[in-house]
Design a protein around this motif. Structure first.
Motif, short mmCIF file in Angstrom:
data_model
loop_
_atom_site.label_atom_id
_atom_site.label_comp_id
_atom_site.label_asym_id
_atom_site.label_seq_id
_atom_site.Cartn_x
_atom_site.Cartn_y
_atom_site.Cartn_z
N PHE A 163 -5.27 9.66 11.30
CA PHE A 163 -5.94 9.88 12.57
C PHE A 163 -6.87 11.10 12.49
O PHE A 163 -7.96 11.10 13.07
N HIS A 164 -6.44 12.13 11.76
CA HIS A 164 -7.32 13.28 11.54
C HIS A 164 -8.56 12.85 10.74
O HIS A 164 -9.66 13.35 10.99
N LEU A 165 -8.37 11.93 9.79
CA LEU A 165 -9.50 11.45 8.99
C LEU A 165 -10.49 10.70 9.86
O LEU A 165 -11.72 10.90 9.74
N GLN A 166 -9.99 9.83 10.72
CA GLN A 166 -10.88 9.10 11.63
C GLN A 166 -11.67 10.07 12.51
O GLN A 166 -12.88 9.89 12.73
N TYR A 167 -10.97 11.08 13.00
CA TYR A 167 -11.61 12.06 13.88
C TYR A 167 -12.65 12.87 13.11
O TYR A 167 -13.75 13.13 13.62
N ALA A 168 -12.32 13.26 11.88
CA ALA A 168 -13.26 14.02 11.06
C ALA A 168 -14.53 13.21 10.79
O ALA A 168 -15.65 13.72 10.90
N LEU A 173 -15.74 10.78 12.52
CA LEU A 173 -16.50 10.61 13.76
C LEU A 173 -17.28 11.88 14.08
O LEU A 173 -18.47 11.81 14.46
N GLN A 174 -16.66 13.04 13.91
CA GLN A 174 -17.36 14.29 14.17
C GLN A 174 -18.51 14.49 13.19
O GLN A 174 -19.57 15.00 13.56
N TYR A 175 -18.32 14.05 11.94
CA TYR A 175 -19.40 14.12 10.95
C TYR A 175 -20.57 13.24 11.40
O TYR A 175 -21.74 13.65 11.34
N THR A 176 -20.25 12.04 11.86
CA THR A 176 -21.29 11.12 12.35
C THR A 176 -22.04 11.72 13.52
O THR A 176 -23.26 11.56 13.65
N MET A 177 -21.33 12.44 14.38
CA MET A 177 -21.95 13.04 15.58
C MET A 177 -22.71 14.32 15.25
O MET A 177 -23.40 14.87 16.11
N GLY A 178 -22.58 14.80 14.00
CA GLY A 178 -23.29 16.01 13.60
C GLY A 178 -22.55 17.29 13.88
O GLY A 178 -23.10 18.38 13.70
N ASN A 179 -21.29 17.19 14.30
CA ASN A 179 -20.47 18.38 14.55
C ASN A 179 -19.79 18.79 13.23
O ASN A 179 -18.59 18.59 13.05
N LEU A 180 -20.57 19.37 12.34
CA LEU A 180 -20.11 19.59 10.98
C LEU A 180 -19.00 20.62 10.88
O LEU A 180 -18.10 20.49 10.03
N ASP A 181 -19.04 21.66 11.73
CA ASP A 181 -17.98 22.67 11.66
C ASP A 181 -16.63 22.07 12.02
O ASP A 181 -15.62 22.33 11.35
N LEU A 182 -16.60 21.24 13.08
CA LEU A 182 -15.36 20.59 13.47
C LEU A 182 -14.95 19.54 12.45
O LEU A 182 -13.75 19.37 12.15
N ALA A 183 -15.92 18.83 11.89
CA ALA A 183 -15.62 17.83 10.86
C ALA A 183 -14.96 18.49 9.65
O ALA A 183 -13.96 17.98 9.13
N LEU A 184 -15.50 19.63 9.22
CA LEU A 184 -14.92 20.33 8.07
C LEU A 184 -13.48 20.75 8.36
O LEU A 184 -12.58 20.58 7.51
N LYS A 185 -13.26 21.28 9.54
CA LYS A 185 -11.91 21.70 9.92
C LYS A 185 -10.94 20.52 9.85
O LYS A 185 -9.81 20.65 9.34
N GLU A 186 -11.37 19.37 10.33
CA GLU A 186 -10.49 18.20 10.34
C GLU A 186 -10.30 17.62 8.93
O GLU A 186 -9.21 17.16 8.60
N TYR A 187 -11.35 17.63 8.12
CA TYR A 187 -11.20 17.17 6.73
C TYR A 187 -10.20 18.06 5.98
O TYR A 187 -9.39 17.57 5.18
N LEU A 188 -10.25 19.36 6.24
CA LEU A 188 -9.30 20.27 5.61
C LEU A 188 -7.87 19.98 6.09
O LEU A 188 -6.91 20.09 5.32
N ARG A 189 -7.76 19.61 7.35
CA ARG A 189 -6.44 19.23 7.86
C ARG A 189 -5.93 17.98 7.17
O ARG A 189 -4.75 17.85 6.86
N VAL A 190 -6.84 17.04 6.88
CA VAL A 190 -6.47 15.80 6.19
C VAL A 190 -5.86 16.11 4.83
O VAL A 190 -4.79 15.61 4.48
N VAL A 191 -6.57 16.95 4.04
CA VAL A 191 -6.08 17.22 2.69
C VAL A 191 -4.88 18.15 2.69
O VAL A 191 -4.15 18.24 1.70
N GLU A 192 -4.66 18.85 3.80
CA GLU A 192 -3.43 19.63 3.93
C GLU A 192 -2.24 18.70 4.14
O GLU A 192 -1.17 18.91 3.57
N LEU A 193 -2.45 17.66 4.94
CA LEU A 193 -1.37 16.72 5.23
C LEU A 193 -1.19 15.70 4.11
O LEU A 193 -0.08 15.18 3.90
N SER A 194 -2.28 15.36 3.42
CA SER A 194 -2.24 14.36 2.35
C SER A 194 -3.00 14.94 1.16
O SER A 194 -4.23 14.80 1.07
N THR A 195 -2.29 15.59 0.27
CA THR A 195 -2.91 16.46 -0.74
C THR A 195 -3.71 15.74 -1.82
O THR A 195 -4.42 16.39 -2.58
#
Length: 207
Positions: A109-114, A116-138
């Motif tokens: 779900f974090h990946l989907q959100y990341a 989507l934020q990347y698509t919307m151009g919200n890169l700072d939030l997208a990066l935060k969520e991508y980092l959360r993805v790899v924290e949860l799934s290394t």
């Protein structure tokens, strides 16, 4: 017996199975008129509307359903998909936020959100969520691709907009380290996949 909600639900499912969608839809609507909190009738009505391509009506019904059943994360996820099908990205993002609130440890779900934020151009939030993805799934390849793509884009933007740094964007040096780390993890993942995927990945990463 004919007024039993259980019998009516079964009757509706039989009508659907027989291809009599209009009759099933009428029955579910009647059931909801008598009890707006009927979960099965709501979900079956929404499913029929989706199958008939009536996306706007399906969205409306889902919104009404969630007014009463806000803790149904699967319904929020379904609503996000419907909004995405209509290119309503901010609304879809809101739905995914509700999903994540209820399922915070699910990396998908974090990946989907990341994404989507990347698509919307919200890169700072997208990066935060991508980092959360790899924290949860290394070893999540899509997550590390997202980290690299987003970090590289933010670094490029920082070079062209030197005087207008965004508040929540990491420093270029930090972005560089994140990009390098993501590259290392991607190369490592493709090393395990054989020579051809590895070389393809390495060429792309160098580009």
């Amino acid at each position: 017996m004919a007024d039993s909600q259980r019998v009516k639900r079964l009757s509706g499912l039989v009508k659907e199975a027989m291809g009599r969608s209009a009759e099933a839809k009428a029955l579910y609507t009647e059931m909801l008129d008598k009890d707006a909190t009927n979960v099965l009738a709501s979900k079956r009505l929404i499913a029929i509307l989706k199958s008939q391509g009536q996306t706007a009506l399906a969205i409306s019904e889902l919104v009404t359903y969630l007014d009463t059943h806000g803790n149904d994360f699967e319904a929020w996820l379904e609503l996000s998909h419907l909004y995405l099908s209509q290119h309503l990205y901010p609304q879809a993002a809101f739905c995914l936020e509700e999903v994540i609130l209820q399922q915070p440890a699910n990396h998908y779900f974090h990946l989907q959100y990341a994404e989507l934020q990347y698509t919307m151009g919200n890169l700072d939030l997208a990066l935060k969520e991508y980092l959360r993805v790899v924290e949860l799934s290394t070893d999540n390849v899509r997550g590390f691709y997202g980290v690299k793509l987003t970090a590289d884009r933010l670094m490029a933007e920082s070079k062209t907009n030197k005087g207008s740094k965004k508040e929540h964007v990491p420093q270029p040096a930090t972005l560089g380290r994140l990009s390098e780390l993501a590259t290392e993890r991607l190369v490592s993942a493709y090393n395990r996949a054989g020579d051809t995927p590895r070389k393809t990945a390495e060429n792309w990463l160098k580009g």
